[in-house]
Motif scaffolding. Structure first.
Motif, PDB file in Angstrom:
ATOM      1  N   THR A  75       0.815  -1.218   0.000  1.00  0.00           N
ATOM      2  CA  THR A  75       0.000   0.000   0.000  1.00  0.00           C
ATOM      3  C   THR A  75       0.849   1.269   0.000  1.00  0.00           C
ATOM      4  O   THR A  75       0.405   2.313  -0.497  1.00  0.00           O
ATOM      5  CB  THR A  75      -0.933   0.032   1.224  1.00  0.00           C
ATOM      6  N   TYR A 117      -2.596   0.310  -4.880  1.00  0.00           N
ATOM      7  CA  TYR A 117      -3.953   0.153  -4.367  1.00  0.00           C
ATOM      8  C   TYR A 117      -4.063   0.800  -2.998  1.00  0.00           C
ATOM      9  O   TYR A 117      -3.057   1.071  -2.325  1.00  0.00           O
ATOM     10  CB  TYR A 117      -4.332  -1.331  -4.270  1.00  0.00           C
ATOM     11  N   GLY A 135     -13.530  -3.639  -4.967  1.00  0.00           N
ATOM     12  CA  GLY A 135     -13.730  -2.196  -5.030  1.00  0.00           C
ATOM     13  C   GLY A 135     -15.175  -1.795  -4.809  1.00  0.00           C
ATOM     14  O   GLY A 135     -15.462  -0.788  -4.149  1.00  0.00           O
ATOM     15  N   TRP A 190     -10.848  -2.810  -1.054  1.00  0.00           N
ATOM     16  CA  TRP A 190      -9.667  -2.081  -1.524  1.00  0.00           C
ATOM     17  C   TRP A 190      -9.943  -1.589  -2.942  1.00  0.00           C
ATOM     18  O   TRP A 190     -10.842  -2.074  -3.637  1.00  0.00           O
ATOM     19  CB  TRP A 190      -8.407  -2.937  -1.473  1.00  0.00           C
ATOM     20  N   HIS A 191      -9.143  -0.604  -3.371  1.00  0.00           N
ATOM     21  CA  HIS A 191      -9.354   0.019  -4.673  1.00  0.00           C
ATOM     22  C   HIS A 191      -8.033   0.108  -5.419  1.00  0.00           C
ATOM     23  O   HIS A 191      -7.014   0.527  -4.856  1.00  0.00           O
ATOM     24  CB  HIS A 191      -9.935   1.427  -4.505  1.00  0.00           C
ATOM     25  N   TRP A 192      -8.049  -0.289  -6.693  1.00  0.00           N
ATOM     26  CA  TRP A 192      -6.866  -0.224  -7.544  1.00  0.00           C
ATOM     27  C   TRP A 192      -6.802   1.116  -8.256  1.00  0.00           C
ATOM     28  O   TRP A 192      -7.822   1.650  -8.698  1.00  0.00           O
ATOM     29  CB  TRP A 192      -6.888  -1.348  -8.579  1.00  0.00           C
ATOM     30  N   THR A 193      -5.601   1.656  -8.377  1.00  0.00           N
ATOM     31  CA  THR A 193      -5.403   2.884  -9.125  1.00  0.00           C
ATOM     32  C   THR A 193      -5.841   2.664 -10.575  1.00  0.00           C
ATOM     33  O   THR A 193      -5.418   1.701 -11.216  1.00  0.00           O
ATOM     34  CB  THR A 193      -3.920   3.306  -9.094  1.00  0.00           C
ATOM     35  N   ASN A 251      -0.525  -8.277  -9.606  1.00  0.00           N
ATOM     36  CA  ASN A 251      -1.167  -8.614  -8.338  1.00  0.00           C
ATOM     37  C   ASN A 251      -1.234 -10.124  -8.162  1.00  0.00           C
ATOM     38  O   ASN A 251      -0.906 -10.654  -7.096  1.00  0.00           O
ATOM     39  CB  ASN A 251      -2.571  -8.020  -8.286  1.00  0.00           C
TER      40      ASN A 251
END
Length: 221
Positions: free
Chosen positions: A88, A97, A159, A164-167, A175
């Motif tokens: 992170t 992320y 997401g 969690w959220h990916w750019t 990943n």
């Protein structure tokens, strides 16, 4: 003496069925709420409770919870947390992320519960692989594959439910590569730590969790 011998297995079977019922109930309730409720936030706030319940029940049904078992738990937790903190904060592991609020309090951007989740995922996959008549390295490979398979089911909806959220909202292939590498390390740790690898609750927990996220993925297309 004979009555005692009969009642002990019966009581153990009853406890197992109760634990299985709780696992199924929590996951069905959560699934229905996340899939069809207009107030998904209400159900998401119980995610930490479900994770802690699963961990507690798995620990309760682990046969022979000795020092070496808890040593594995501690090492897997720390290894998972270190990997997530590095990931992170640097993007060197998994990709870029950030974690949302669903998994609760965080340390340096990584929820404490994600460390516990690494323990649970490693344990579930390792126990399932331990039932197979394979050499130790075969169990490591199978266990790692089960872990990556689980991640494949979780990622598409992570997401949407603020795990969690990916750019850029794109799950990078790295990943899964890094997940596989860390899973191999985790399974090697699991296999090489000498404690009894038997737990009657494991097959149901793994299956229910897999179906939970796979079902959400199908519904969310």
């Amino acid at each position: 003496m004979e009555l005692s011998n009969v009642s002990a297995p019966a009581a153990s079977s009853t406890r197992l069925r109760l634990a299985q019922g709780l696992i199924v109930l929590f996951h069905i309730t959560g699934f229905l709420g996340l899939a069809f409720s207009q107030d998904k936030a209400f159900y998401l706030k119980y995610t930490p409770l479900t994770l802690l319940l699963s961990a507690g029940l798995l620990a309760a049904f682990q046969l022979e919870r000795g020092l070496l078992f808890w040593l594995f738990v501690m090492q897997a937790f720390l290894l998972g947390m270190v990997a997530e903190v590095v990931g992170t904060n640097t993007g060197l592991l998994f990709g870029h992320y950030t974690y949302g609020a669903t998994l609760g309090p965080q340390y340096m951007g990584a929820p404490w519960l994600i460390g516990l989740n690494w323990v649970i995922t490693t344990y579930l996959a390792g126990i399932l692989a331990a039932y197979l008549p394979l050499p130790w390295w075969g169990r490591v490979l199978v266990g790692a594959a089960l872990m990556v398979g689980f991640d494949l089911c979780v990622e598409p909806v992570a997401g949407r439910y603020d795990f969690w959220h990916w750019t850029g909202h794109i799950i990078p292939l790295r990943n899964f590569r890094d997940w596989a590498l860390l899973a191999l390390v985790m399974q090697l740790l699991f296999v090489r730590t000498p404690f009894l690898k038997r737990n009657p609750l494991v097959p149901l927990v793994y299956l229910v969790q897999l179906l939970f996220f796979f079902g959400l993925t199908l519904l969310n297309g």
